[in-house]
Design an enzyme around this catalytic site. Structure first.
Site, PDB file in Angstrom:
ATOM      1  N   HIS A   1      73.434  37.575  -6.342  1.00  7.89           N
ATOM      2  CA  HIS A   1      72.322  38.287  -6.877  1.00  7.89           C
ATOM      3  C   HIS A   1      70.877  38.086  -6.329  1.00  7.89           C
ATOM      4  CE1 HIS A   1      70.380  39.821 -10.991  1.00  7.89           C
ATOM      5  NE2 HIS A   1      69.972  40.508 -10.033  1.00  7.89           N
TER       6      HIS A   1
ATOM      7  N   TYR B   1      76.524  46.761  -0.508  1.00  5.32           N
ATOM      8  CA  TYR B   1      75.784  47.713  -0.556  1.00  5.32           C
ATOM      9  C   TYR B   1      74.579  47.747   0.493  1.00  5.32           C
ATOM     10  CZ  TYR B   1      71.866  50.518  -1.950  1.00  5.32           C
ATOM     11  OH  TYR B   1      70.656  51.611  -1.848  1.00  5.32           O
TER      12      TYR B   1
ATOM     13  N   LYS C   1      74.019  49.690   4.104  1.00  3.08           N
ATOM     14  CA  LYS C   1      72.713  50.476   4.325  1.00  3.08           C
ATOM     15  C   LYS C   1      72.084  50.016   5.834  1.00  3.08           C
ATOM     16  CE  LYS C   1      70.669  53.325   2.117  1.00  3.08           C
ATOM     17  NZ  LYS C   1      70.793  54.850   2.114  1.00  3.08           N
TER      18      LYS C   1
ATOM     19  N   ASP D   1      76.136  67.838  -1.070  1.00  2.00           N
ATOM     20  CA  ASP D   1      76.705  66.920  -1.824  1.00  2.00           C
ATOM     21  C   ASP D   1      78.390  66.886  -2.431  1.00  2.00           C
ATOM     22  OD1 ASP D   1      74.678  65.014  -3.918  1.00  2.00           O
ATOM     23  OD2 ASP D   1      76.730  65.107  -4.572  1.00  2.00           O
TER      24      ASP D   1
ATOM     25  N   ALA E   1      74.742  58.679  -0.580  1.00  6.10           N
ATOM     26  CA  ALA E   1      75.204  57.425  -0.428  1.00  6.10           C
ATOM     27  C   ALA E   1      75.894  56.909  -1.638  1.00  6.10           C
ATOM     28  CB  ALA E   1      73.953  56.385  -0.219  1.00  6.10           C
TER      29      ALA E   1
ATOM     30  N   LYS F   1      72.466  51.919 -14.019  1.00 10.05           N
ATOM     31  CA  LYS F   1      71.330  51.106 -13.513  1.00 10.05           C
ATOM     32  C   LYS F   1      70.468  50.771 -14.458  1.00 10.05           C
ATOM     33  CE  LYS F   1      72.660  52.533  -9.020  1.00 10.05           C
ATOM     34  NZ  LYS F   1      72.032  53.676  -8.383  1.00 10.05           N
TER      35      LYS F   1
ATOM     36  N   THR G   1      66.762  51.685   1.715  1.00 12.96           N
ATOM     37  CA  THR G   1      66.365  50.769   0.855  1.00 12.96           C
ATOM     38  C   THR G   1      65.667  49.531   1.248  1.00 12.96           C
ATOM     39  OG1 THR G   1      67.263  49.330  -0.927  1.00 12.96           O
ATOM     40  CG2 THR G   1      68.694  49.994   0.817  1.00 12.96           C
ATOM     41  N   ASP G   2      64.914  48.835   0.524  1.00  8.49           N
ATOM     42  CA  ASP G   2      64.588  47.594   0.914  1.00  8.49           C
ATOM     43  C   ASP G   2      65.240  46.403   0.831  1.00  8.49           C
ATOM     44  OD1 ASP G   2      64.553  47.331  -1.872  1.00  8.49           O
ATOM     45  OD2 ASP G   2      62.375  46.819  -2.236  1.00  8.49           O
ATOM     46  N   GLU G   3      66.576  46.811   0.215  1.00  3.61           N
ATOM     47  CA  GLU G   3      67.527  45.772   0.126  1.00  3.61           C
ATOM     48  C   GLU G   3      68.107  45.102   1.341  1.00  3.61           C
ATOM     49  OE1 GLU G   3      70.201  46.129  -3.466  1.00  3.61           O
ATOM     50  OE2 GLU G   3      68.750  47.413  -4.255  1.00  3.61           O
TER      51      GLU G   3
ATOM     52  N   THR H   1      80.103  63.176  -6.142  1.00  2.00           N
ATOM     53  CA  THR H   1      80.951  61.998  -6.688  1.00  2.00           C
ATOM     54  C   THR H   1      80.607  61.794  -8.307  1.00  2.00           C
ATOM     55  OG1 THR H   1      79.043  60.439  -6.223  1.00  2.00           O
ATOM     56  CG2 THR H   1      80.684  60.831  -4.557  1.00  2.00           C
TER      57      THR H   1
ATOM     58  N   ASN I   1      63.408  41.080 -14.552  1.00  2.00           N
ATOM     59  CA  ASN I   1      64.278  41.594 -15.455  1.00  2.00           C
ATOM     60  C   ASN I   1      63.915  41.543 -17.023  1.00  2.00           C
ATOM     61  OD1 ASN I   1      65.381  42.967 -13.101  1.00  2.00           O
ATOM     62  ND2 ASN I   1      67.329  41.402 -13.157  1.00  2.00           N
TER      63      ASN I   1
HETATM   64  P1  NAD Z   1      72.700  58.175  -6.279  1.00  2.00           P
HETATM   65  O1  NAD Z   1      74.065  57.424  -6.338  1.00  2.00           O
HETATM   66  O2  NAD Z   1      72.250  58.830  -7.573  1.00  2.00           O
HETATM   67  O3  NAD Z   1      72.938  59.833  -5.624  1.00  2.00           O
HETATM   68  C1  NAD Z   1      73.701  59.563  -4.335  1.00  2.00           C
HETATM   69  C2  NAD Z   1      74.336  61.167  -4.106  1.00  2.00           C
HETATM   70  O4  NAD Z   1      75.006  61.194  -3.179  1.00  2.00           O
HETATM   71  C3  NAD Z   1      75.275  61.746  -5.255  1.00  2.00           C
HETATM   72  O5  NAD Z   1      74.634  62.890  -5.652  1.00  2.00           O
HETATM   73  C4  NAD Z   1      76.607  61.679  -4.592  1.00  2.00           C
HETATM   74  O6  NAD Z   1      77.280  62.645  -5.241  1.00  2.00           O
HETATM   75  C5  NAD Z   1      76.078  61.738  -3.222  1.00  2.00           C
HETATM   76  N1  NAD Z   1      77.174  61.352  -2.330  1.00  2.00           N
HETATM   77  C6  NAD Z   1      77.847  60.105  -2.407  1.00  2.00           C
HETATM   78  N2  NAD Z   1      78.653  59.916  -1.230  1.00  2.00           N
HETATM   79  C7  NAD Z   1      78.827  61.375  -0.744  1.00  2.00           C
HETATM   80  C8  NAD Z   1      79.678  61.662   0.395  1.00  2.00           C
HETATM   81  N3  NAD Z   1      80.341  60.872   0.977  1.00  2.00           N
HETATM   82  N4  NAD Z   1      79.248  62.931   0.825  1.00  2.00           N
HETATM   83  C9  NAD Z   1      78.038  63.804   0.283  1.00  2.00           C
HETATM   84  N5  NAD Z   1      77.470  63.220  -0.713  1.00  2.00           N
HETATM   85  C10 NAD Z   1      77.710  62.166  -1.387  1.00  2.00           C
HETATM   86  O7  NAD Z   1      71.732  57.515  -5.327  1.00  2.00           O
HETATM   87  P2  NAD Z   1      70.211  57.556  -5.359  1.00  2.00           P
HETATM   88  O8  NAD Z   1      69.659  56.531  -6.330  1.00  2.00           O
HETATM   89  O9  NAD Z   1      69.710  58.754  -5.795  1.00  2.00           O
HETATM   90  O10 NAD Z   1      69.643  57.027  -3.880  1.00  2.00           O
HETATM   91  C11 NAD Z   1      69.748  58.130  -2.933  1.00  2.00           C
HETATM   92  C12 NAD Z   1      69.523  57.220  -1.698  1.00  2.00           C
HETATM   93  O11 NAD Z   1      68.186  56.698  -1.753  1.00  2.00           O
HETATM   94  C13 NAD Z   1      70.498  56.418  -1.229  1.00  2.00           C
HETATM   95  O12 NAD Z   1      70.629  56.576   0.109  1.00  2.00           O
HETATM   96  C14 NAD Z   1      69.968  55.062  -1.622  1.00  2.00           C
HETATM   97  O13 NAD Z   1      70.653  54.070  -0.509  1.00  2.00           O
HETATM   98  C15 NAD Z   1      68.448  55.067  -1.392  1.00  2.00           C
HETATM   99  N6  NAD Z   1      67.565  54.454  -2.250  1.00  2.00           N
HETATM  100  C16 NAD Z   1      67.845  54.359  -3.397  1.00  2.00           C
HETATM  101  C17 NAD Z   1      67.015  53.459  -4.389  1.00  2.00           C
HETATM  102  C18 NAD Z   1      66.892  53.502  -5.776  1.00  2.00           C
HETATM  103  O14 NAD Z   1      66.345  52.808  -6.481  1.00  2.00           O
HETATM  104  N7  NAD Z   1      68.225  54.291  -6.407  1.00  2.00           N
HETATM  105  C19 NAD Z   1      65.891  52.930  -3.848  1.00  2.00           C
HETATM  106  C20 NAD Z   1      65.817  52.871  -2.241  1.00  2.00           C
HETATM  107  C21 NAD Z   1      66.510  53.725  -1.569  1.00  2.00           C
HETATM  108  P1  TYD Z   2      70.300  47.758 -10.501  1.00  2.00           P
HETATM  109  O1  TYD Z   2      69.399  48.748 -11.441  1.00  2.00           O
HETATM  110  O2  TYD Z   2      71.469  47.906 -10.497  1.00  2.00           O
HETATM  111  O3  TYD Z   2      69.546  47.836  -9.202  1.00  2.00           O
HETATM  112  P2  TYD Z   2      69.357  46.832  -7.857  1.00  2.00           P
HETATM  113  O4  TYD Z   2      70.707  45.665  -8.043  1.00  2.00           O
HETATM  114  O5  TYD Z   2      69.705  47.810  -6.696  1.00  2.00           O
HETATM  115  O6  TYD Z   2      68.256  46.037  -7.868  1.00  2.00           O
HETATM  116  O7  TYD Z   2      69.612  46.420 -11.180  1.00  2.00           O
HETATM  117  C1  TYD Z   2      68.207  46.028 -11.088  1.00  2.00           C
HETATM  118  C2  TYD Z   2      68.275  44.355 -11.611  1.00  2.00           C
HETATM  119  O8  TYD Z   2      68.710  44.486 -13.064  1.00  2.00           O
HETATM  120  C3  TYD Z   2      69.169  43.561 -10.889  1.00  2.00           C
HETATM  121  O9  TYD Z   2      68.524  42.248 -10.669  1.00  2.00           O
HETATM  122  C4  TYD Z   2      70.310  43.483 -11.556  1.00  2.00           C
HETATM  123  C5  TYD Z   2      69.771  43.426 -12.927  1.00  2.00           C
HETATM  124  N1  TYD Z   2      70.755  44.146 -14.104  1.00  2.00           N
HETATM  125  C6  TYD Z   2      70.894  43.514 -15.250  1.00  2.00           C
HETATM  126  O10 TYD Z   2      70.240  42.413 -15.689  1.00  2.00           O
HETATM  127  N2  TYD Z   2      71.957  44.182 -16.119  1.00  2.00           N
HETATM  128  C7  TYD Z   2      72.488  45.164 -15.840  1.00  2.00           C
HETATM  129  O11 TYD Z   2      73.354  45.864 -16.623  1.00  2.00           O
HETATM  130  C8  TYD Z   2      72.188  46.001 -14.539  1.00  2.00           C
HETATM  131  C9  TYD Z   2      73.157  47.043 -14.329  1.00  2.00           C
HETATM  132  C10 TYD Z   2      71.344  45.388 -13.793  1.00  2.00           C
END
Ligand code: NAD
Ligand code: TYD
Length: 350
Positions: A292, A158, A162, A35, A85, A197, A132-134, A38, A257
């Site tokens: 959005h 983003y 991905k 890691d 990521a 988030k 991600t599903d996005e 960041t 939301n």
């Molecule tokens: P996060 O932002 O919490 O963590 C990302 C981690 O990657 C951090 O620890 C950061 O330090 C590390 N990182 C970033 N850039 C780097 C680099 N250049 N080299 C090495 N390490 C680096 O993210 P998360 O929410 O835990 O998501 C993890 C993965 O799952 C991502 O690939 C994301 O796209 C995917 N994902 C996330 C969600 C979600 O809801 N959070 C849903 C579906 C998929």
């Molecule tokens: P987020 O947690 O950033 O995840 P993603 O955009 O990857 O789905 O946001 C979840 C939803 O909540 C998204 O529709 C944006 C909304 N949102 C708010 O309304 N207010 C906020 O402060 C944030 C961070 C997100």
């Protein structure tokens, strides 16, 4: 050790749960967490397991190909689970290039390094890309769900980064035969979620009686999955999926939301002994996010049918556990907001 597995992004939200699950469940695997640390990387997430025999931490950047090849020489990895990521849509709108560098270039570096290190001998090897599903874009028809062959239609920097990384992973499978698997998951929630988030931001603001910023009218819909259920799915897919396969992972748990923020306010009011309805007063409608996405919803039946996965907690249970975790570990969020969490690396590894 039976197997050596590289987990990238293991100090982040989902990565730390995956690292813990693998370290605890597979004492005969050596788990190497790479890691960059960041702003989103927090080694405090792994405080409870970082002294385990079968765990190593390596600080490094997946953008650095030289570093990656030295790491592969050092450990001779059998497998890679790639989570590192840039992950926040709002940040991708202000700095898209950071997403190209980590999510696209970083992933291609990792693919190249694995391909070179494994030198065409892919027996027993596996490269698992977590996505991600996005990448599928947004849904409008309430009856529609994302399935594995839904056409890609990313709409934010983003999700575009991905989607690009997913395409590279598949290209390495068809061009070089690299043994890949991919999963695309819906929104996760749970302990250790960075408070930029939606869910942890709202928990933090409710506790501190700060405004709760809801984008637009709060009508966008997300499908929420408890992070440990995502980690369990990753374990099943890593061990059980056929090479080249893709699996969608989701909670079948859609929330607008605004409804979700209302629920969180009510749960928090109860826990904090506040008057019913008090925290809802903090809701503030703010300018909508550019581009959005309206609705995400996953059909996870392939994963359920092929590998027998199912979520282990209901949303009510998961949200209760999550709120409880934040309230009992309030110093975690304080360390994140004060910057204190970034000192843990120096204390532990220098
Ligand atoms: P996060 O932002 O919490 O963590 C990302 C981690 O990657 C951090 O620890 C950061 O330090 C590390 N990182 C970033 N850039 C780097 C680099 N250049 N080299 C090495 N390490 C680096 O993210 P998360 O929410 O835990 O998501 C993890 C993965 O799952 C991502 O690939 C994301 O796209 C995917 N994902 C996330 C969600 C979600 O809801 N959070 C849903 C579906 C998929
Ligand atoms: P987020 O947690 O950033 O995840 P993603 O955009 O990857 O789905 O946001 C979840 C939803 O909540 C998204 O529709 C944006 C909304 N949102 C708010 O309304 N207010 C906020 O402060 C944030 C961070 C997100």
């Amino acid at each position: 050790m039976n197997k050596t597995i590289l987990i990238t992004g293991g100090a982040g939200f989902i990565g730390s749960h995956v690292v813990r699950l693998f370290v605890e469940k597979y004492p005969d695997y050596l788990i190497v967490n790479l890691d960059k640390l960041t702003y989103a990387g927090n080694l405090e997430n792994l405080r409870d397991i970082d002294q385990k025999e079968n765990y190593r931490f390596e600080k490094g950047d997946i953008e650095d190909a030289g570093f990656l090849s030295t790491l592969f020489e050092k450990y001779a990895f059998d497998g890679v689970i790639h989570l590192a990521a840039e992950s926040h849509v709002d940040r991708s709108i202000t700095d898209p290039l950071a997403f190209v560098r980590t999510n696209v270039l970083g992933t291609v570096n990792l693919l190249n390094t694995a391909r070179t290190a494994w030198a065409g001998n892919f027996e027993g090897k596996r490269f698992y890309h977590v996505s991600t599903d996005e990448v599928y874009g947004e849904l409008h028809d309430p009856e529609e769900f994302f399935v594995e062959d839904t056409a890609y239609d990313p709409r934010s920097p983003y999700s575009a980064s991905k989607a690009s990384s997913d395409h590279f992973v598949r290209a390495y499978y068809s061009t070089y035969g690299l043994p890949v698997v991919i999963s695309n998951c819906s929104n996760n929630y749970g302990p250790n979620h960075f408070p930029e988030k939606l869910i942890p931001l709202m928990i933090n603001n409710i506790k501190n009686k700060k405004p709760l910023p809801v984008y637009g009218k709060g009508e966008n819909v997300r499908d929420w999955l408890y992070v440990l259920d995502h980690a369990r799915a990753i374990d099943m897919i890593y061990h059980g999926a056929a090479l080249g396969e893709t699996y969608n992972i989701g909670g079948n748990n859609e929330w607008k939301n605004l409804d979700l923020v209302h629920l969180l306010c009510d749960v928090m009011d109860k826990k904090l002994g506040r008057e019913p309805g008090e925290s809802r007063e903090l809701i503030t409608f703010v300018k909508d996010r550019a581009g959005h996405d309206l609705r995400y919803a996953i059909d996870a039946s392939k994963l359920m049918n092929d590998l027998g996965w199912a979520p282990s907690v209901t949303f009510e249970e998961g949200l209760e556990k999550t709120v409880e975790w934040y309230l009992q570990n309030w110093n975690w969020i304080e360390h994140v907001t004060s910057g204190e969490y970034q000192k843990y690396y120096q204390e532990m590894y220098s």
